[in-house]
Design an enzyme around this catalytic site. Structure first.
Site, mmCIF file in Angstrom:
data_model
loop_
_atom_site.group_PDB
_atom_site.id
_atom_site.type_symbol
_atom_site.label_atom_id
_atom_site.label_comp_id
_atom_site.label_asym_id
_atom_site.label_seq_id
_atom_site.Cartn_x
_atom_site.Cartn_y
_atom_site.Cartn_z
ATOM 1 N N SER A 66 0.776 -1.237 0.000
ATOM 2 C CA SER A 66 0.000 0.000 0.000
ATOM 3 C C SER A 66 0.812 1.295 0.000
ATOM 4 C CB SER A 66 -0.931 0.012 1.224
ATOM 5 O OG SER A 66 -0.167 0.235 2.395
ATOM 6 N N THR A 112 -8.751 2.441 -3.221
ATOM 7 C CA THR A 112 -8.258 3.767 -2.854
ATOM 8 C C THR A 112 -8.711 4.822 -3.854
ATOM 9 O OG1 THR A 112 -6.222 5.046 -2.777
ATOM 10 C CG2 THR A 112 -6.128 3.059 -4.049
ATOM 11 N N ASP A 113 -8.729 6.081 -3.414
ATOM 12 C CA ASP A 113 -9.044 7.184 -4.348
ATOM 13 C C ASP A 113 -7.889 7.441 -5.307
ATOM 14 O OD1 ASP A 113 -7.248 8.277 -2.516
ATOM 15 O OD2 ASP A 113 -8.435 10.078 -2.113
ATOM 16 N N GLU A 114 -6.707 6.848 -5.024
ATOM 17 C CA GLU A 114 -5.546 7.131 -5.876
ATOM 18 C C GLU A 114 -5.724 6.583 -7.296
ATOM 19 O OE1 GLU A 114 -1.710 6.823 -3.967
ATOM 20 O OE2 GLU A 114 -2.646 6.973 -2.006
ATOM 21 N N TYR A 137 1.596 1.911 -7.426
ATOM 22 C CA TYR A 137 0.593 1.487 -6.439
ATOM 23 C C TYR A 137 -0.811 1.740 -6.979
ATOM 24 C CZ TYR A 137 -2.622 2.018 -2.468
ATOM 25 O OH TYR A 137 -3.713 1.933 -1.636
ATOM 26 N N LYS A 141 -3.831 -0.981 -7.934
ATOM 27 C CA LYS A 141 -5.170 -0.983 -7.320
ATOM 28 C C LYS A 141 -6.238 -0.779 -8.401
ATOM 29 C CE LYS A 141 -6.080 -1.181 -3.417
ATOM 30 N NZ LYS A 141 -6.292 -2.289 -2.447
ATOM 31 N N LYS A 176 3.675 5.819 6.864
ATOM 32 C CA LYS A 176 2.665 6.773 6.395
ATOM 33 C C LYS A 176 2.877 8.074 7.164
ATOM 34 C CE LYS A 176 0.775 3.546 3.782
ATOM 35 N NZ LYS A 176 -0.080 2.494 4.203
ATOM 36 N N PRO A 192 10.851 14.074 7.467
ATOM 37 C CA PRO A 192 10.951 14.372 6.032
ATOM 38 C C PRO A 192 9.607 14.753 5.418
ATOM 39 C CG PRO A 192 11.045 11.997 6.416
ATOM 40 C CD PRO A 192 10.969 12.633 7.759
ATOM 41 N N ASN A 236 -0.045 18.897 3.267
ATOM 42 C CA ASN A 236 0.817 18.120 4.172
ATOM 43 C C ASN A 236 1.431 19.009 5.249
ATOM 44 O OD1 ASN A 236 0.229 15.776 2.863
ATOM 45 N ND2 ASN A 236 2.089 15.759 1.597
HETATM 46 N N1 LIG Z 1 -3.984 3.477 4.372
HETATM 47 C C1 LIG Z 1 -4.741 4.231 3.600
HETATM 48 O O1 LIG Z 1 -4.683 5.462 3.666
HETATM 49 C C2 LIG Z 1 -5.725 3.597 2.634
HETATM 50 C C3 LIG Z 1 -6.663 4.408 1.986
HETATM 51 C C4 LIG Z 1 -7.569 3.819 1.099
HETATM 52 C C5 LIG Z 1 -7.528 2.453 0.853
HETATM 53 N N2 LIG Z 1 -6.579 1.696 1.475
HETATM 54 C C6 LIG Z 1 -6.547 0.262 1.181
HETATM 55 O O2 LIG Z 1 -6.829 -0.412 2.404
HETATM 56 C C7 LIG Z 1 -6.135 -1.667 2.437
HETATM 57 C C8 LIG Z 1 -5.296 -1.745 3.698
HETATM 58 O O3 LIG Z 1 -4.389 -0.637 3.703
HETATM 59 P P1 LIG Z 1 -3.331 -0.434 4.868
HETATM 60 O O4 LIG Z 1 -2.944 0.998 4.860
HETATM 61 O O5 LIG Z 1 -3.827 -1.074 6.115
HETATM 62 O O6 LIG Z 1 -2.115 -1.272 4.295
HETATM 63 P P2 LIG Z 1 -0.804 -1.782 5.043
HETATM 64 O O7 LIG Z 1 0.265 -1.801 4.003
HETATM 65 O O8 LIG Z 1 -0.570 -1.025 6.302
HETATM 66 O O9 LIG Z 1 -1.170 -3.280 5.461
HETATM 67 C C9 LIG Z 1 -1.403 -4.235 4.456
HETATM 68 C C10 LIG Z 1 -1.658 -5.575 5.105
HETATM 69 O O10 LIG Z 1 -1.845 -6.524 4.036
HETATM 70 C C11 LIG Z 1 -0.990 -7.649 4.279
HETATM 71 N N3 LIG Z 1 -0.588 -8.195 2.967
HETATM 72 C C12 LIG Z 1 0.169 -7.580 2.014
HETATM 73 N N4 LIG Z 1 0.321 -8.409 0.948
HETATM 74 C C13 LIG Z 1 -0.353 -9.559 1.248
HETATM 75 C C14 LIG Z 1 -0.555 -10.784 0.553
HETATM 76 N N5 LIG Z 1 -0.029 -10.999 -0.659
HETATM 77 N N6 LIG Z 1 -1.307 -11.740 1.148
HETATM 78 C C15 LIG Z 1 -1.848 -11.554 2.382
HETATM 79 N N7 LIG Z 1 -1.658 -10.411 3.088
HETATM 80 C C16 LIG Z 1 -0.929 -9.425 2.530
HETATM 81 C C17 LIG Z 1 0.187 -7.108 5.077
HETATM 82 O O11 LIG Z 1 0.866 -8.107 5.803
HETATM 83 C C18 LIG Z 1 -0.515 -6.078 5.976
HETATM 84 O O12 LIG Z 1 -1.048 -6.694 7.138
HETATM 85 C C19 LIG Z 1 -5.304 -1.713 1.151
HETATM 86 O O13 LIG Z 1 -6.008 -2.478 0.207
HETATM 87 C C20 LIG Z 1 -5.205 -0.256 0.711
HETATM 88 O O14 LIG Z 1 -5.074 -0.151 -0.690
HETATM 89 C C21 LIG Z 1 -5.676 2.229 2.374
#
Ligand SMILES: NC(=O)c1ccc[n+]([C@@H]2O[C@H](COP(=O)([O-])OP(=O)(O)OC[C@H]3O[C@@H](n4cnc5c(N)ncnc54)[C@H](O)[C@@H]3O)[C@@H](O)[C@H]2O)c1
Length: 330
Positions: A66, A112-114, A137, A141, A176, A192, A236
């Site tokens: 992510s 994601t909105d990205e 990324y 997605k 993040k 940073p 930011n």
């Molecule tokens: N963090 C944000 O701001 C945000 C915003 C919108 C959407 N999302 C989406 O929400 C979801 C979770 O985001 P996050 O920030 O918690 O991500 P993160 O990177 O903090 O955590 C990702 C999790 O997925 C697991 N993972 C990664 N690859 C894997 C695989 N191949 N098989 C099984 N598990 C796997 C990792 O071990 C981890 O626990 C993602 O799909 C991301 O695109 C995140």
């Protein structure tokens, strides 16, 4: 602790990459309706075995690589987990649900909105905005979203897609922006910030995101997409001013101590200027509303990180510290 939906059996599959952490699951690990499985969503045999064992009726697909910066250096990892992994889950769900009443089943894809690319100074992403991903990324997605829709159209798979803005809150890995700034401020180390910190994000507390997902699970319509964002737009630099003021207050430091740690670094390639979400469909059709203002949500987040130093210490290991140094030269 008993997780929400106590009548539901919950199986949590996670690969435990650098971003995954069993310590984040301590409060639910002994719940009677919860099981953890260590595995990769790309492992189709494993996913099929789990479907056979548990007869899942619902998949909530969070698993992903992510972090945009990491996607710039290792795009193929993102194709594997985010695209191949998503298709593997879709394939297993399709096979398992083909003989059942699909109206009882649901595949909720968390995106994601990205995927929509970048906005200029005005306007918001809506459900009619065309996909225009600009980082590896976002592209991975976007590809996953397309596969989810393709499975809905081609195989009638009952899917719902959520596209959410930037999240913050407890347990977030400190790569993040918000947890990174808190950790660095705690250590009195440089914080940073890309370019001049003018990029704008629409911040949403993770609990508000999860409430939105719970609504989509219960009331969302098959095949629909919902955009999630809490009108928490902030540059930011503006965000860090707010956050680091709270950090100084909570640590009883003189005002401005943590702000002085901000260090501008070379911009990220292809850095999206602004994201903002029009969540009106989710609000009017599913009755969602965010419960956290940005100021209140940041304060509870800072308090959480200050109260959970052992968690922070465990995730800030040497590998990650070396990564930080290489990535930002700070
Ligand atoms: N963090 C944000 O701001 C945000 C915003 C919108 C959407 N999302 C989406 O929400 C979801 C979770 O985001 P996050 O920030 O918690 O991500 P993160 O990177 O903090 O955590 C990702 C999790 O997925 C697991 N993972 C990664 N690859 C894997 C695989 N191949 N098989 C099984 N598990 C796997 C990792 O071990 C981890 O626990 C993602 O799909 C991301 O695109 C995140």
């Amino acid at each position: 602790m008993v997780p929400r939906f106590p009548e539901t059996t919950i199986v949590n599959l996670d690969k435990l990459t650098y971003a995954g952490n069993l310590q984040s699951l301590r409060t639910i690990e002994s719940a009677p309706n919860y099981t953890f499985v260590h595995g990769d969503i790309c492992d189709l045999d494993l996913i099929q075995r789990l479907f056979a064992q548990y007869n899942f009726t619902t998949v909530v697909h969070f698993a992903a690589e992510s972090h945009v910066d990491r996607s710039i250096h290792a795009p193929i990892d993102f194709v594997k987990s985010n695209v191949e992994g998503t298709v593997s889950l879709l394939q297993a769900a399709r096979a398992a649900w083909s003989n059942s009443d699909q109206r009882q089943c649901r595949f909720l894809h968390v995106s994601t909105d990205e995927v929509f690319g970048a906005l200029g100074a005005s306007g918001k992403f809506t459900i009619d905005t065309h996909y225009a991903p600009r980082s590896p990324y976002a592209a991975s997605k976007a590809a996953a979203d397309h596969f989810v829709r393709a499975y809905a159209t081609t195989y009638d798979l009952p899917v719902v897609i959520s596209n959410c803005s930037n999240n913050y809150g407890p347990y977030q890995f400190p790569e993040k922006l918000i947890p990174l700034a808190i950790v660095r401020a705690l250590e009195m180390a440089p914080i940073p910030v890309y370019s001049r910190g003018e990029n704008v994000r629409d911040w949403l507390h993770v609990e508000d995101h999860c409430e939105a997902l719970a609504l989509m699970l219960r009331q969302g319509l098959n095949g629909e997409t919902y955009l999630v964002g809490g009108s928490g737009e902030c540059s930011n630099l503006g965000l860090l001013r707010l956050l680091l003021t709270i950090v100084d207050e909570e640590l009883d430091r003189p005002a401005g101590t943590s702000l002085s740690l901000i260090t501008f670094v070379k911009d990220r390639p292809g850095h999206d200027f602004r994201y903002a979400i029009d969540a009106s469909k989710l609000i009017t059709e599913l009755g969602w509303e965010p419960n956290h203002t940005l100021a209140a949500g940041l304060r509870t987040t800072v308090k959480w990180y200050l109260a959970n130093r052992p968690w922070l210490k465990a995730v800030m290991d040497e590998t990650y510290r070396t990564y930080l140094q290489t990535q930002y030269s700070v």
